[in-house]
Design an enzyme around this catalytic site. Structure first.
Site, short mmCIF file in Angstrom:
data_model
loop_
_atom_site.label_atom_id
_atom_site.label_comp_id
_atom_site.label_asym_id
_atom_site.label_seq_id
_atom_site.Cartn_x
_atom_site.Cartn_y
_atom_site.Cartn_z
N ASP A 1 0.88 -1.17 0.00
CA ASP A 1 0.00 0.00 0.00
C ASP A 1 0.92 1.22 0.00
OD1 ASP A 1 -2.33 1.28 -0.07
OD2 ASP A 1 -3.07 0.62 1.89
N LEU A 2 0.66 2.15 -0.91
CA LEU A 2 1.54 3.33 -0.97
C LEU A 2 1.19 4.31 0.14
CD1 LEU A 2 1.88 4.14 -4.76
CD2 LEU A 2 3.26 2.66 -3.30
N ASP B 1 -4.14 2.59 -4.79
CA ASP B 1 -2.70 2.44 -4.64
C ASP B 1 -2.38 1.11 -3.95
OD1 ASP B 1 -3.81 3.13 -2.26
OD2 ASP B 1 -2.32 4.66 -1.74
#
Lengths: 694, 159
Positions: free
Chosen positions: A262-263, A306
């Site tokens: 996960d960004l 993301d």
């Protein structure tokens, strides 16, 4: 041209009807053809027979005349009876030739039709002449002879013409016959052509159907490909991942891990540099994930937003090392479209051996998700493996979410009050409205956890409005009059829900709450959205006389507040700060500074979490006006609050003083208020990650 | 010429020729090709065998429906003890045509000797005339059967 194309387009629809119509047309055509041939044959027979009869007239006449003459001349072989029979036959022939159908043919063929009429009327005379015949008397033949001389030439010509006509008819019959053969051949050819056409039609249909099916198959395959590909990055999508995971379920002793990424900070990139930049960043991350596993059996996927996943073959060590490398690479600043972009990623992974017996591979998704959550809670930009205790928190969360959802809908969440007192006089100056809920399995749930679960389960609006309404109802207008201010803690992003402000305003209206009586304490949201709705909610609530409170100093002086025209009526001092007041000179300095700041902002200042009398003493010395905490008053139910209002909060104050400090030590103008330190503090350890996200 | 005058003329010649046909005189003959079996069909025999009556159109006439009477040819063949596949029908004027046995067995062709209650003479296609029940069975109203409707029948020869 277009008409032709339309027609061609409809060809598949009309092919079969055309073939059928051709057969239907062919049937009567061939029937008529065959009937014509049969009629032709019948006609030929008919004409041929009648002309033959006509041509025999000469034979019968001559037989009679010669027999009659021989008889008269005395030929012993001839008898009168024989002559009579010859006459009968002649007569019969004339009679037949005079009938209608025979006459028609004579007319058609231009025969001497008048001859027959004459002969028929002359027959009785001939009979009389025959009656005078005597054997061996040549002169008795005179009358018959005269008849013969009179008609013989015409009879011969008549028979001859009939014969010629018959021959002509025969010749014509040969022609007709040939024509009939041609007609038959044509009918035959037409049927053969139709048959071949039908066979070709069937074969074509089969071929076309097969080709169509092939094309359909190809198109399905292509669409599957598209269906399973993430359009932006070209790596697999969630459907592809789940499919693969399902397939792996059937592989015994599969050795692989699922890693979730996960960004961190993607939203900021998207917000500040634009969506195009966001997309470029996602492609960049996808390429890192792919490049990092280029020597390994692995596949990368994007789940939308993301969120990424990698399915990596190998043990947990490989997964851990891969995730570390990928996270490190993502964290490096990248030059994307002339912008230097820096984000980081959190990763969590779970290996097949994490699965307990009977669990399917899709449990890896849940595990990886929990591990990812742990990584985020641990401060992001790091990797966490799945650990079984995470499941406990997970299970608790899942069950509480369900139970709370039901409780909120049923109105089973109770309301309690945290009194906020004047630290100088110990008079009640405000209450904080809080939810109180007891779960059947997990017992009493702390207010912060209730709020957190509600927020995750999208129940914050119902919960907030529910307990506020309950508070209004439980206290009634007269008690409400005695409480100057009510605080309600809400997550900031509730303001982004279009119905929230309206809902709240209706409640205030319904219970006639005066302006300035309600203050909303804005809790910082994980992903705040300061959009149009947010601003509109602020405006509407402010117009309705609602004020705002915060304990986030940064938030209080944020320039966005000016954009939103958001003024804070109360600055709350966090309990972490309050706890330090007795111990640290520096903390006292910060608190004093904040008090000055609050005064500058024309905001009230409330100290939260005053649990010890030492703290209370310090805060009073520092001239903090308001406060709450165990050292002042416990949390009260509505009847308890009413009772305490009647009895006065001073009694509690007295107890505090008896227990702790001497009254003289307490500076009356200091205020304390108690709030939760952080959510994490009140949650069980296993739930730490959850709380940190708030 | 009216029928009456025709009859009168017929009577005149028979009287003149002195040839009043006796009941025993053969009307026609049924035989095998080698004449090993021969049956002369006489009025006596016909009376014994029995006659049938049809109403039908006669070939070589003007198309009116007539009542014809005569024995079934099949009965005469049975009488003669002859059973062949085909027969040659020969007329007094030597007209010849082959007739399949089926016409007698199945189609009920008769040797008509009376038309509209009047015995046939040579002049009106007698004394015997092969007639098919074409009104009862339209399939027989056909030039093929018409050509087999031999009048002035002289012989029926088994082939």
């Amino acid at each position: 041209m277009t008409a032709l194309r339309t027609l061609l387009g409809k060809l598949p629809l009309v092919r079969f009807p055309i073939i059928l119509a051709l057969f239907v047309i062919m049937l009567p055509v061939s029937y008529l053809g065959l009937a014509g041939i049969a009629d032709g044959i019948n006609n030929r027979l008919y004409f041929s027979a009648r002309l033959e009869e006509a041509s025999r007239l000469e034979l019968e006449a001559t037989t009679f005349f010669s027999k009659a003459e021989a008889f008269a001349e005395g030929d012993a072989r001839r008898t009168q009876k024989e002559v009579g029979l010859a006459l009968d036959l002649f007569w019969s022939r004339v009679d037949v030739l005079s009938t209608k159908s025979y006459r028609r043919i004579q007319e058609d063929e231009a025969l001497d039709e008048a001859l027959i009429t004459e002969l028929l009327s002359a027959m009785p005379a001939l009979e009389q002449a025959a009656a005078t015949l005597r054997q061996g008397k040549p002169e008795s033949y005179r009358d018959v002879g005269a008849f013969a001389r009179r008609y013989r030439e015409r009879i011969i010509a008549f028979s001859d013409d009939a014969n010629k006509a018959r021959r002509k008819r025969m010749n014509k019959a040969v022609e007709t016959h040939l024509k009939s053969v041609t007609t038959l051949k044509r009918i035959q050819i037409a049927y053969v052509v139709l048959g071949v056409g039908a066979v070709i039609y069937v074969l074509t249909e089969l071929y076309l159907t097969r080709r169509l099916n092939q094309r359909l198959g190809r198109s399905i395959a292509e669409n599957r490909q598209l269906l399973f590909t993430d359009h932006l990055t070209g790596i697999g999508n969630r459907a592809c991942f789940e499919n693969l995971l399902k397939e792996l379920d059937a592989v015994p002793q599969a050795d692989f891990s699922v890693i979730y990424f996960d960004l961190d900070g993607f939203k900021q990139v998207n917000d500040t540099l634009g969506h195009a930049m966001g997309d470029t960043l996602l492609k960049h991350v996808a390429s890192i994930l792919v490049a990092t596993h280029k020597d390994q059996a692995a596949a990368s996927f994007r789940f939308g937003g993301d969120e990424f996943a990698v399915l990596l073959v190998g043990g947990p060590e490989e997964a851990s090392s891969y995730a570390e490398r990928a996270v490190n690479r993502i964290a490096r600043p990248a030059v994307l479209a002339k912008n230097i972009v820096q984000v980081s990623a959190s990763a969590g992974f779970s290996h097949m051996r994490d699965l307990s017996a009977g669990e399917a591979t899709d449990a890896l998704m849940r595990n990886a998700d929990l591990a990812l959550y742990a990584a985020k809670s641990a401060g992001r930009n790091c990797v966490r493996p799945f650990a079984p205790p995470m499941l406990v928190g997970h299970e608790r969360k899942v069950r509480l979410e369900k139970a709370l959802s039901e409780a909120v809908r049923r109105g089973a969440v109770d309301v309690v009050f945290r009194p906020i007192l004047d630290l100088r006089t110990f008079a009640l100056r405000a209450v904080e409205v809080r939810p109180a809920w007891t779960d059947k399995t997990y017992g009493v749930i702390a207010p912060a956890e209730i709020r957190a679960i509600a927020e995750d389960g999208n129940l914050a609006l119902e919960l907030s409005a529910g307990i506020l309404g309950k508070a209004f109802r439980a206290l009634g207008p007269r008690v409400l009059q005695r409480i100057p201010t009510l605080y309600l803690d809400i997550p900031e992003n509730l303001l982004s829900q279009p119905t929230f402000a309206g809902h709240l305003c209706r409640l205030l209206d319904e219970f006639s709450i005066e302006r300035g009586r309600l203050q909303l304490e804005l809790r910082r949201a994980a992903k705040p959205d300061y959009g149009e709705t947010y601003l509109a909610s602020i405006r509407r609530l402010r117009d309705a006389g609602v004020a705002f409170a915060t304990k986030d100093i940064g938030r209080a002086i944020d320039r966005r507040n000016r954009l939103a025209n958001l003024d804070f009526g109360t600055l709350k001092l966090d309990r972490a700060l309050v706890e330090e007041v007795s111990r640290s000179e520096r903390s006292r300095g910060v608190v004093a500074g904040l008090a000055v700041l609050a005064r500058q902002m024309s905001a009230a200042i409330v100290a939260q979490g005053i649990d010890s009398t030492d703290d209370l003493k310090r805060l009073r010395q520092m001239n903090i006006a308001l406060g709450e905490g165990r050292a002042l008053s416990p949390v009260l139910s509505p009847p308890e609050l009413v009772k305490r209002l009647d009895e006065g909060f001073g009694a509690f104050d007295a107890v505090t003083r008896e227990k702790g400090a001497a009254p003289g030590d307490v500076a009356p103008d200091v205020i304390v208020k108690r709030e939760n330190r952080t959510v994490a503090d009140v949650l069980p350890d296993k739930f730490a990650g959850f709380g940190a996200a708030l | 010429m009216s029928i009456l005058s025709k009859i009168a003329a017929g009577l005149a010649i028979t009287v003149a020729l002195g040839a009043v046909p006796a009941l025993a005189d053969p009307l026609f003959t049924i035989r095998t090709a080698d004449s090993a079996r021969t049956l002369d069909v006489t009025a006596d025999m016909m009376a014994r065998v029995g006659s049938v009556t049809y109403r039908t159109i006669l070939p070589g006439t003007d198309g009116a429906v007539h009542e014809v009477k005569g024995p079934l040819i099949q009965k005469l063949l049975d009488e003669a003890g002859i059973d062949a596949a085909n027969y040659m029908a020969v007329a007094l004027d030597n007209y010849e045509i082959e007739v399949p046995a089926e016409d007698f067995k199945a189609h009920g062709a008769i040797a008509a000797v009376e038309v509209d209650g009047k015995a046939l003479t040579v002049r009106d296609k007698g004394p015997a005339w092969i007639v098919y029940p074409a009104t009862d069975n339209p399939a027989l109203a056909d030039p093929l059967y018409e050509s087999r409707s031999v009048w002035q029948l002289k012989e029926l020869v088994a082939q």
